[in-house]
Motif scaffolding. Structure first.
Motif, short mmCIF file in Angstrom:
data_model
loop_
_atom_site.label_atom_id
_atom_site.label_comp_id
_atom_site.label_asym_id
_atom_site.label_seq_id
_atom_site.Cartn_x
_atom_site.Cartn_y
_atom_site.Cartn_z
N HIS A 54 -18.34 -1.97 -7.72
CA HIS A 54 -17.61 -1.21 -9.37
C HIS A 54 -15.84 -1.40 -8.50
O HIS A 54 -15.08 -1.43 -9.85
CB HIS A 54 -17.75 -0.48 -8.95
N PHE A 55 -15.44 -1.10 -7.76
CA PHE A 55 -13.44 -0.92 -7.14
C PHE A 55 -13.40 -1.52 -5.76
O PHE A 55 -14.35 -1.68 -5.09
CB PHE A 55 -13.32 0.30 -6.98
N VAL A 56 -11.94 -2.39 -5.99
CA VAL A 56 -12.13 -2.92 -4.89
C VAL A 56 -10.50 -2.69 -4.58
O VAL A 56 -9.62 -2.66 -5.27
CB VAL A 56 -11.52 -4.52 -5.04
N PHE A 57 -10.75 -1.70 -3.52
CA PHE A 57 -8.86 -1.57 -3.00
C PHE A 57 -8.39 -2.47 -1.25
O PHE A 57 -8.58 -2.18 -0.89
CB PHE A 57 -9.00 -0.09 -2.39
N ASP A 58 -7.22 -1.70 -1.88
CA ASP A 58 -6.01 -2.57 -0.59
C ASP A 58 -5.87 -1.51 -0.03
O ASP A 58 -5.59 -0.38 -0.16
CB ASP A 58 -5.03 -3.41 -1.06
N THR A 59 -6.29 -0.99 1.87
CA THR A 59 -5.90 -0.05 3.14
C THR A 59 -4.80 -0.52 3.21
O THR A 59 -4.55 0.99 3.59
CB THR A 59 -6.79 -0.85 4.50
N ALA A 60 -3.84 -0.85 2.86
CA ALA A 60 -2.35 -0.63 2.65
C ALA A 60 -2.00 0.42 2.30
O ALA A 60 -1.47 1.23 3.01
CB ALA A 60 -1.40 -1.51 2.45
N PHE A 61 -2.42 0.91 1.46
CA PHE A 61 -2.85 2.31 1.07
C PHE A 61 -2.85 3.45 1.62
O PHE A 61 -2.21 4.40 1.77
CB PHE A 61 -3.06 1.86 -0.79
N SER A 62 -4.13 3.15 2.07
CA SER A 62 -4.69 4.47 3.07
C SER A 62 -3.33 4.00 4.39
O SER A 62 -3.75 5.50 5.23
CB SER A 62 -6.46 4.08 2.83
N ARG A 63 -2.81 3.26 4.91
CA ARG A 63 -2.31 3.24 5.46
C ARG A 63 -1.27 4.34 5.78
O ARG A 63 -0.61 4.79 6.41
CB ARG A 63 -1.79 1.61 6.16
N ASN A 64 -0.78 4.26 4.39
CA ASN A 64 -0.07 5.07 4.24
C ASN A 64 0.44 6.13 4.75
O ASN A 64 1.09 7.10 5.37
CB ASN A 64 1.03 4.99 2.80
N PHE A 65 -1.42 6.97 4.94
CA PHE A 65 -1.38 8.43 5.20
C PHE A 65 -1.27 8.65 6.44
O PHE A 65 -0.52 9.63 7.49
CB PHE A 65 -2.69 9.25 4.73
N SER A 112 -0.61 6.76 -10.20
CA SER A 112 0.94 6.28 -10.65
C SER A 112 1.51 5.18 -9.13
O SER A 112 2.83 4.68 -9.13
CB SER A 112 1.98 7.42 -10.11
N VAL A 113 0.20 4.37 -8.52
CA VAL A 113 0.03 3.15 -7.99
C VAL A 113 -0.19 1.90 -8.77
O VAL A 113 -1.39 1.69 -9.24
CB VAL A 113 -1.01 3.44 -6.31
N GLY A 116 2.04 7.27 -5.36
CA GLY A 116 1.21 7.91 -5.44
C GLY A 116 0.74 8.59 -4.09
O GLY A 116 -0.25 9.72 -4.13
N VAL A 117 1.58 8.39 -3.01
CA VAL A 117 0.67 9.13 -2.35
C VAL A 117 1.24 9.52 -1.90
O VAL A 117 0.65 11.51 -1.48
CB VAL A 117 1.99 8.19 0.10
N TRP A 118 2.66 10.92 -2.17
CA TRP A 118 3.32 12.47 -1.65
C TRP A 118 2.24 13.12 -3.58
O TRP A 118 1.48 14.20 -3.64
CB TRP A 118 4.18 12.41 -2.89
N TYR A 150 -0.45 13.82 -1.73
CA TYR A 150 -0.90 14.58 -0.68
C TYR A 150 -0.23 16.29 -1.37
O TYR A 150 -1.47 17.62 -1.38
CB TYR A 150 0.91 15.10 -0.14
N GLN A 151 -0.35 16.40 -3.22
CA GLN A 151 -0.12 17.36 -3.93
C GLN A 151 -1.43 17.65 -4.17
O GLN A 151 -2.26 19.27 -3.89
CB GLN A 151 1.07 17.96 -4.43
N GLN A 152 -2.19 16.66 -4.99
CA GLN A 152 -3.26 17.33 -6.19
C GLN A 152 -3.95 16.89 -5.08
O GLN A 152 -5.70 17.98 -5.08
CB GLN A 152 -3.23 16.12 -6.67
N TRP A 153 -4.45 16.68 -4.31
CA TRP A 153 -6.19 16.60 -3.80
C TRP A 153 -6.21 16.45 -2.46
O TRP A 153 -6.89 17.49 -1.60
CB TRP A 153 -6.10 14.62 -3.77
N LEU A 154 -4.86 16.99 -1.39
CA LEU A 154 -5.11 17.40 -0.18
C LEU A 154 -4.05 18.78 -0.26
O LEU A 154 -4.27 19.74 1.17
CB LEU A 154 -4.09 16.55 0.59
#
Length: 374
Positions: free
Chosen positions: A47-58, A200-201, A335-337, A340-344
């Motif tokens: 249903h979804f395919v993501f790039d782990t480069a996004f999670s690597r930001n964190f 926003s990503v 999207g990372v920030w 951080y605010q909305q989710w974390l």
């Protein structure tokens, strides 16, 4: 077919290293590979395919924050430094089993990109989709067989919902075999855009991070620490090879004084030398990017091999395609920030610590029956 209540949302997260290896094998560029892989996975039920480069930001941002904090605490905490990167599960397995309580205090607690993606999928995405974590099946595509070990760690298991953050890990080679078994030529598939975890990503093209094929931990932490601790902006990071090309050093100097000394240590021969330095109290480094595979993650055991191409030449091709995509600094990704605010609930929050960090454990060696005295 499963009843609606039993159906699960299927999510696939693809690593940049696997994408580069497949791109070389299939003679495609990295963006086409990413989009056609997305199309393939959705064709077979994702249903979804993501790039782990996004999670690597964190992972990178948490690593930099942790390092600066430990650097400032070194006077009161003798085991604060060096910080040893912990994104490589082969290295972690060796550290826990072979050197256990001696090495563990030095290990970075920041989760790897795979396991941060596990948190994003089973916590953030689950909330967005109004699902409990057990209603999502999460598959990652990785360059390394040891990522299967990492996914199976008890630390990444949700007791309440009896589900893992990552349910299944496929190596690059296993994905290629799956393509063959399905009789699908990736080059012939219509491309599909990657999915974005945040509004926003932009997921129109894959991205990566500068600093080498293992994620750029050394470079990212080095640049940030130079700026944060000493007010120095580092334009170019210069590596100095030591024993061999898999043991390299980076220093920050001012007025003849070394302010920071970092190292990249790849392969077990070099790792053993590093551990010996630590045990003798002669380790001069503040931070070490440690990877079990010689040449790092692009050369992982789960990557594709070519019988008709020398391994060094093949690796050069993979490195070239890996570096072709647009690089982003984690702090510049909107999207990372937002997350951080909305989710974390903010940086350095208890929730961020729980979802983006982990702990390591000494593994007692099993006593051999041969040592029993009758």
């Amino acid at each position: 077919m499963a009843a609606p209540s039993q159906q699960r949302l299927v999510v696939v997260s693809v690593s940049p290293q696997s994408r580069a290896s497949l791109a070389v094998q299939l003679q495609l560029n990295p963006t086409d590979t990413a989009r056609k892989l997305t199309s393939f996975f959705k064709k077979i039920g994702a249903h979804f395919v993501f790039d782990t480069a996004f999670s690597r930001n964190f992972s990178l941002l948490e690593s930099q924050r942790e390092f600066v904090q430990r650097f400032r605490e070194q006077a009161s905490s003798p085991q604060a430094l060096p910080v040893l990167a912990s994104a490589c599960p082969g290295w972690i397995c060796y550290a826990e089993k072979t050197h256990s309580s001696f090495i563990i205090p030095y290990l970075s607690t920041a989760r790897s990109p795979q396991q941060v993606m596990g948190s994003l999928v089973k916590d953030f995405l689950a909330q967005q989709q109004h699902l409990t974590p057990d209603k999502i099946y999460h598959v990652t595509v990785m360059p390394c067989y040891d990522k299967k070990l990492e996914a199976s760690r008890p630390d990444f298991f949700n007791q309440e919902y009896q589900t893992r953050d990552v349910d299944c890990v496929l190596t690059t080679g296993e994905v290629f075999k799956l393509l063959e078994e399905e009789g699908i030529l990736l080059s012939e598939l219509e491309p599909a855009l990657l999915d974005g975890l945040s509004s926003s990503v932009s997921a129109e093209e894959p991205t990566s991070h500068r600093g080498g094929g293992s994620g750029g931990y050394l470079e990212h932490v080095f640049r940030h620490a130079a700026r944060e601790l000493f007010g120095i902006h580092v334009a170019e990071v210069t590596y100095r090879p030591l024993r061999n090309k898999d043991f390299q050093e980076v220093t920050l100097e001012q007025g003849g004084q070394v302010l920071l000394r970092f190292a990249a240590v790849y392969g077990f021969r070099n790792i053993q030398n590093l551990v010996q330095k630590l045990k003798r109290g002669r380790c001069p480094y503040h931070y070490v990017e440690v990877m079990a595979c010689p040449a790092g993650c692009l050369n992982g055991g789960g990557q594709l091999k070519a019988l008709d191409t020398p391994s060094r030449e093949l690796l050069q091709h993979v490195e070239r395609l890996y570096s072709m995509v647009r690089t982003e600094a984690p702090e510049d990704v909107p999207g990372v920030w937002e997350l951080y605010q909305q989710w974390l609930q903010g940086e350095a929050s208890e929730r961020a610590s729980h979802l983006l960090h982990t702990q390591y454990h000494a593994v007692e060696k099993a006593s051999s029956g041969l040592s029993i005295r009758w």
